[in-house]
Design a protein around this motif. Structure first.
Motif, PDB file in Angstrom:
ATOM      1  N   ILE A 167      -6.306  14.225  12.529  1.00 49.71           N
ATOM      2  CA  ILE A 167      -5.851  13.356  11.442  1.00 49.71           C
ATOM      3  C   ILE A 167      -5.583  11.985  12.031  1.00 49.71           C
ATOM      4  N   SER A 168      -6.190  10.974  11.425  1.00 45.74           N
ATOM      5  CA  SER A 168      -5.875   9.637  11.902  1.00 45.74           C
ATOM      6  C   SER A 168      -5.861   8.706  10.703  1.00 45.74           C
ATOM      7  N   ARG A 169      -4.757   8.055  10.548  1.00 43.90           N
ATOM      8  CA  ARG A 169      -4.610   7.156   9.400  1.00 43.90           C
ATOM      9  C   ARG A 169      -4.420   5.746   9.919  1.00 43.90           C
ATOM     10  N   SER A 170      -5.139   4.832   9.288  1.00 39.27           N
ATOM     11  CA  SER A 170      -4.871   3.452   9.660  1.00 39.27           C
ATOM     12  C   SER A 170      -3.855   2.900   8.678  1.00 39.27           C
ATOM     13  N   THR A 171      -2.906   2.179   9.199  1.00 38.81           N
ATOM     14  CA  THR A 171      -1.796   1.707   8.373  1.00 38.81           C
ATOM     15  C   THR A 171      -2.297   0.850   7.214  1.00 38.81           C
ATOM     16  N   GLU A 213      -4.868   1.169   5.389  1.00 41.70           N
ATOM     17  CA  GLU A 213      -5.365   1.939   4.264  1.00 41.70           C
ATOM     18  C   GLU A 213      -4.241   2.490   3.403  1.00 41.70           C
ATOM     19  N   PHE A 214      -3.090   2.703   4.003  1.00 42.51           N
ATOM     20  CA  PHE A 214      -2.027   3.394   3.291  1.00 42.51           C
ATOM     21  C   PHE A 214      -0.883   2.478   2.885  1.00 42.51           C
ATOM     22  N   GLN A 227       2.850  -0.946  -4.513  1.00 45.68           N
ATOM     23  CA  GLN A 227       2.807  -0.010  -3.391  1.00 45.68           C
ATOM     24  C   GLN A 227       1.790   1.082  -3.705  1.00 45.68           C
ATOM     25  N   LYS A 228       1.041   1.473  -2.699  1.00 46.67           N
ATOM     26  CA  LYS A 228       0.066   2.534  -2.913  1.00 46.67           C
ATOM     27  C   LYS A 228       0.772   3.884  -2.998  1.00 46.67           C
ATOM     28  N   VAL A 229       0.261   4.703  -3.886  1.00 45.85           N
ATOM     29  CA  VAL A 229       0.863   6.027  -4.056  1.00 45.85           C
ATOM     30  C   VAL A 229      -0.199   7.084  -3.826  1.00 45.85           C
ATOM     31  N   PHE A 230       0.107   8.052  -3.029  1.00 45.57           N
ATOM     32  CA  PHE A 230      -0.822   9.146  -2.749  1.00 45.57           C
ATOM     33  C   PHE A 230      -0.187  10.445  -3.195  1.00 45.57           C
ATOM     34  N   ARG A 231      -1.004  11.263  -3.839  1.00 49.57           N
ATOM     35  CA  ARG A 231      -0.446  12.509  -4.344  1.00 49.57           C
ATOM     36  C   ARG A 231      -1.126  13.693  -3.675  1.00 49.57           C
TER      37      ARG A 231
END
Lengths: 661, 434
Positions: B6-10, B12-13, B22-26
């Protein structure tokens, strides 16, 4: 004939309209317009826009759309499409199915936002060569229904998770109105579960990690160095070794979002680190033994079990509270939905304190000796304690006795861990056994001979075992049979103190006598977080808002129970109201036996005569018998009354009884 | 070896600019949210408590009359207009928004007993004990200055004088006719000085009359001989009549107009005579005013009221009305005041943001789901009652229990089947006439 397309709803030309895909997007050069997910149709033919194009025969327009698709994206299934000019639609369809998953990643690499749903569109009668007979059409028809069936089945399987158990049995209901209402309700549940399953299938931004061996390789032979060489640059930073030789062994704990870590060295070294950008937030010394650290409701506060008492510090390192009532706590746990801080201290007392009001909710003596093995079951917030006699007990704050006592090991229990799903518990003991338990029926699932001092379950159900300076990670190989997945060796001589998976990351944090380490464990963490549950990218405002909401929704200690889904359900009706005669007889006999077997203490002179003892025993037997005998006498006249009631109206009964006598 | 982590770039989020949302992820996975039921239950409990806290239904009183308010009618053209008539012959038009009198219609000598408006909202009709029916033109409320209307309303358009005092009046929903009740039931046309039709059934005074909104030719009356009669304008004689024993027995009865042998439902809760009833424009609820100084709101299909309104100063309630948008209730009482209430006690007035609306919907749904649990039920059902009402209700309960017990005993001491068990829906009906 039918053709399956797998495509994304973005086209290349400006002002272009995507056909047969159920969505339009203009200005797509920058790929910044993303459509909503398109519903997959039930009947097989979709294409909501299919009819929207005028002037084209249907075959033609779909052909156009497919060509645009090909121009817009050169993905795998497009090539055979173009080259063969659709002369083998079946083959195309098959290829497409095979290459569906690469397509998603490909789309992402092209720079399209990750939120793009993959839309499967079935276009009817795209191209029918003149020589195609009727039988072929039927064949392809069957194929479509099969693939469609496959997708529907997959969605059903996914939706089962969201249904949260079986629906009510409506067959037995006699009330038609209620039945109608419940049928509607069940339908709504089904729909929302299906919608959630679709969202899971198409909309989640990240994928799970994995580690696949090639050839003769085995996953547990793969070293961290070789994994690090393969992964991308942001993951490359995640494994580290922090050498802190003086104040070890270190305990550590992550926040539920996995963003922050607090660590406590045995000799009084406390530090809090932002793991996202590896910032040290605060570091200080308490110059006292530190036995455990735990975060409270958010990263603003953490509790530390020190030499004499637990203390609460804020993120600046200011001491906020000293919790003297807990005594010398050995292990701390925090129940975040209830705002309860639980501790077990040197004299084996279990304390629950509400950190929002400061009230000590419960204080129980476990009576099973000193222990520092304590773990919260995240599924039902019941606390599990492991004891030196091999017992595991489960506690809730509203009962002074343990809910469950299990004999798990022949020897002291060294650690326990709970699976997130709430039905699996792992225990390890000094008897060189690691056992997996089904805690729905409290039965042993598997027992492995291996030694481990500490355990931890990851979000995806991997089990980390720490032993001296080795770390092993086990994985479910089906049927809850755990097999080794990875292993990691620390430098010889390092003594592990804690293993802890970082939530929402493929990382395992290790606290040991020489500092801290973290290793990569692909596939351990949940890849997709929910912003309203735990958000690693939480802002200050969001954090504050969440804290207020958590306080409003704070659960009372009474809501902790073994089966938390029982809240709001009916008590099961007792099938048997009255015991049968035989049962009463048996109960009486067992009561008499118990009374006979009582052994009396030796009394002082004069009261210990055999005659007195037998008399006392007889009295006991009589006392045990008495309630049963009384019950019988009560029942008899009642029965006779009932018989007569049938014959005469109530008002006339008294006269008739006189007559009979 | 293939490996992926798992790698998330800041970037993107998180949002790009501070002006962005603000982005919301469900992720709807049930394993991520534990103890769901406990949380829902807690929310339901909190929602029930908050509902109680915010239950402040009384908006304001409108004073101006110098005698008891006897009748009211809505202005169908203006949401905020309401007419009221009092025992001293005063008729007023009120502006509900400012809670002030807009117009007065002087002329009646005795008490005004009935008020009604035509369906188009142009004409107001009033009747009274001075044996007159007066027809008034309804002034047009101006948006700019609601307190001043330029039209002179001091003179009625027409005065119909008749032989007896009037008790009630109602206008046809679809047409030019109106009906008055008194010694007889008369049907009038606005353009004629004498009634076009007269109905009579028995010698007793009719006290109320109402037209059927769905069937313009049907009307129902109630009379002081305990009877309810249904009339059809197309026939020369009354259609059906029902005689009940329920003289001021504090209950409301809902009937199916086609089947008068049995009430559909009995709405019990008041402890004194019910003086007035008005249906909500939605048809799902109705409001009643009672001689026990309370106003209650009943669901049309429920046996007990969902709401009770009372204040220390409110005396016997003579008339109640729902507002045309079903969100307010107006009561007129003996203490010469009109009172304005919210139809839903804890409803938030004004514009709701979509998020607020969704939140309220969610809380309602949760409350409904856990409504049967003791704590939630207790809080939702609890209403503070004035002491006299509370005591009278307890007394009524004991009386009814005693009566039931007596019935049971009587049944037990008589031949089986000689005293059949009759449902309360039928018990009060004496006879039905055709």
């Amino acid at each position: 004939m039918f053709l399956l397309f797998c495509g994304c709803v973005v086209t290349k030309e400006e002002g272009d309209e995507t056909l047969a895909l159920g969505a339009t997007s203009k200005n797509c050069e920058g790929h910044d317009k993303v459509s909503a997910p398109v519903e997959f149709p039930r009947d097989g033919c979709v294409a909501t826009k299919e009819e929207g194009v005028e002037g084209f025969p249907r075959d033609r327009c779909l052909w156009e759309s497919s060509r645009r698709e090909i121009r817009g994206f050169s993905f795998c299934c497009a090539a055979p499409c173009r080259s063969s000019s659709l002369s083998h639609p079946v083959a195309v369809a098959r290829r497409q199915l095979i290459y569906r998953s690469p397509f998603l990643t490909l789309a992402r690499q092209n720079g399209v936002s990750v939120l793009i749903p993959c839309v499967v569109v079935v276009a009817r009668r795209l191209y029918s060569p003149p020589d195609s007979g009727k039988s072929r059409t039927i064949n392809s028809n069957r194929m479509i229904s099969a693939t469609q069936q496959k997708i529907a089945d997959e969605l059903d399987v996914r939706a089962r998770k969201y249904l949260r158990g079986d629906g009510a049995n409506l067959e037995t209901l006699r009330d038609k109105k209620l039945k109608g209402q419940l049928v509607n309700r069940e339908k709504l549940y089904g729909q929302s579960a299906k919608a959630a399953a679709k969202a899971e299938k198409w909309l989640l931004p990240s994928d799970e990690g994995y580690l696949e061996p090639e050839g003769l390789e085995k996953t547990w032979m793969i070293k961290q160095e070789s994994i690090v060489r393969e992964v991308d640059i942001s993951s490359f930073r995640k494994p580290f070794d922090m050498i802190l030789p003086d104040l070890g062994p270190y305990k550590l704990e992550y926040t539920p979002s996995g963003r922050y870590m607090v660590m406590g060295g045995r000799k009084g070294h406390l530090a809090m680190i932002d793991m996202l950008n590896m910032n040290l937030i605060k570091e200080f010394q308490v110059r006292e033994t530190v036995r455990d650290v735990v975060f409270l409701q958010n990263e603003q506060f953490f509790a530390v079990a020190q030499k004499k008492y637990p203390y609460i510090y804020n993120w600046r390192g200011t001491e906020i509270h000293c919790l003297k009532e807990h005594g010398a706590a050995l292990k701390l746990q925090f129940l975040d939905k209830h705002f309860l801080l639980a501790s077990v201290n040197k004299s084996a007392q279990l304390h629950y304190q509400d950190v929002s009001t400061g009230v000590i909710v419960a204080n129980y003596r476990t009576g099973l000796g000193r222990t520092d093995v304590m773990q919260v079951n995240p599924y039902n917030a019941v606390i599990g304690l492991g004891h030196s006699a091999g017992k595991v007990t489960m506690w809730k704050p509203t009962s002074a006795k343990p809910l469950v006592t299990m004999l798990c090991h022949f020897g002291p229990v060294t650690d326990i861990a709970f699976h997130k799903g709430g039905h699996l518990m792992a225990t390890t003991g000094m008897d060189h056994k690691i056992k997996l338990w089904d805690i729905r029926k409290f039965g042993l699932l598997h027992s492995y001979t291996a030694h481990a001092q500490m355990l931890d379950f990851s979000q995806k159900g991997m089990l980390a075992l720490g032993n001296k300076s080795h770390v092993h990670i086990w994985r479910d190989s089906g049927n809850q049979d755990y097999k080794q997945y990875m292993s990691h060796e620390m430098v010889k001589g390092y003594q592990l103190a804690k293993v802890c998976f970082r939530p929402y990351e493929d990382v395992l944090g290790i606290g040991h006598s020489m500092g801290l380490s973290s290793i990569i464990v692909p596939g351990a963490g949940e890849p997709n977080f929910d912003s309203w549950v735990a958000n690693p990218y939480e802002t200050k405002k969001q954090r504050r808002e969440k804290e207020v909401h958590a306080l409003i929704d704070k659960l009372q200690p009474e809501t902790i129970m073994l089966e938390p889904t029982k809240i709001g359900t009916l008590k099961p009706r007792r099938t048997k109201a009255n015991p049968t005669k035989k049962e009463i007889q048996e109960e009486m006999e067992s009561a008499i036996d118990a009374a006979k077997n009582i052994t009396f203490k030796k009394k002082t002179k004069g009261r210990n005569k055999p005659s007195k003892r037998t008399k006392k025993k007889e009295e006991g037997v009589f006392k045990a018998k008495r309630p049963f005998l009384e019950q019988k006498t009560e029942e008899r006249p009642f029965k006779r009354q009932k018989k007569e009631e049938v014959e005469l109206p109530k008002a006339l009964q008294r006269f008739s009884r006189k007559k009979a006598q | 070896m293939k490996v992926k982590v798992i790698s998330r770039s800041t970037e993107e989020f998180t949002r790009e600019r501070s002006q962005d949302l603000q982005k919301v992820f469900r992720n709807y996975d049930p394993n991520l949210r534990t103890l769901e039921k406990a949380v829902e239950y807690t929310r339901a409990l909190n929602a029930a408590k908050l509902e109680k806290i915010f239950a402040k239904p009384f908006i304001g009183a409108m004073d101006g009359h110098i005698d008891a308010v006897s009748c009211m009618t809505k202005n169908p053209n203006h949401l905020k207009g309401i007419f009221s008539g009092s025992m001293d012959g005063d008729i007023r038009l009120w502006d509900l928004a400012t809670r002030k009198t807009v117009n007065q219609f002087p002329g009646h000598q005795g008490a005004v007993r009935g008020l009604t408006t035509s369906t188009d909202g142009d004409r107001l009709l009033s009747c009274g004990t001075d044996c007159t029916v007066r027809l008034w033109k309804v002034p047009v409320l101006e948006m700019t200055d609601p307190n001043e209307s330029n039209e002179d309303c001091s003179k009625p358009l027409a005065v119909y004088v008749w032989k007896h005092a009037f008790w009630a009046i109602d206008h046809q929903w679809d047409g030019n006719l109106f009906a008055t009740a008194g010694t007889q039931v008369e049907i009038w046309d606005q353009n004629r000085s004498e009634p076009i039709n007269t109905f009579e059934w028995g010698k007793d005074t009719t006290v109320s009359v109402r037209f059927n909104p769905g069937e313009p030719d049907l009307l129902a009356t109630s009379a002081s001989d305990r009877s309810i009669a249904i009339y059809d304008l197309r026939m020369s004689s009354p259609a059906r009549k029902l005689i009940m024993q329920a003289n001021e027995d504090c209950n409301c009865y809902t009937y199916d107009g086609r089947k008068l042998n049995e009430a559909k439902l009995v709405h019990k809760d008041h402890v004194s005579a019910v003086m007035d009833i008005d249906y909500s424009p939605t048809g799902r609820e109705f409001v009643t005013g009672s001689y026990d100084r309370t106003v209650r709101i009943f669901p049309f299909n429920g046996g007990h009221s969902r709401e009770i309104y009372h204040t220390k100063r409110m005396q016997r309630v003579f008339c109640v009305r729902f507002s045309c948008d079903a969100s307010y209730v107006i009561s007129g009482s003996d203490d010469t005041n009109l009172r304005l209430w919210k139809a839903k006690a804890s409803e938030q007035m004004g514009v709701l943001l979509p998020r607020e609306k969704r939140k309220l919907e969610y809380l309602d749904a949760v409350k409904e789901r856990y409504q049967h649990l003791t704590d939630v039920k207790r809080i939702v059902r609890h209403r503070h009652l004035p002491k006299p009402v509370y005591k009278a209700a307890a007394l009524r309960r004991t009386m009814i229990e005693a009566e039931n017990k007596k019935d049971e005993r009587r049944r037990a001491h008589s031949a089986p089947g000689s005293i059949p068990v009759q449902p309360f829906r039928k018990r009060r009906i004496i006879k039905e006439l055709e």
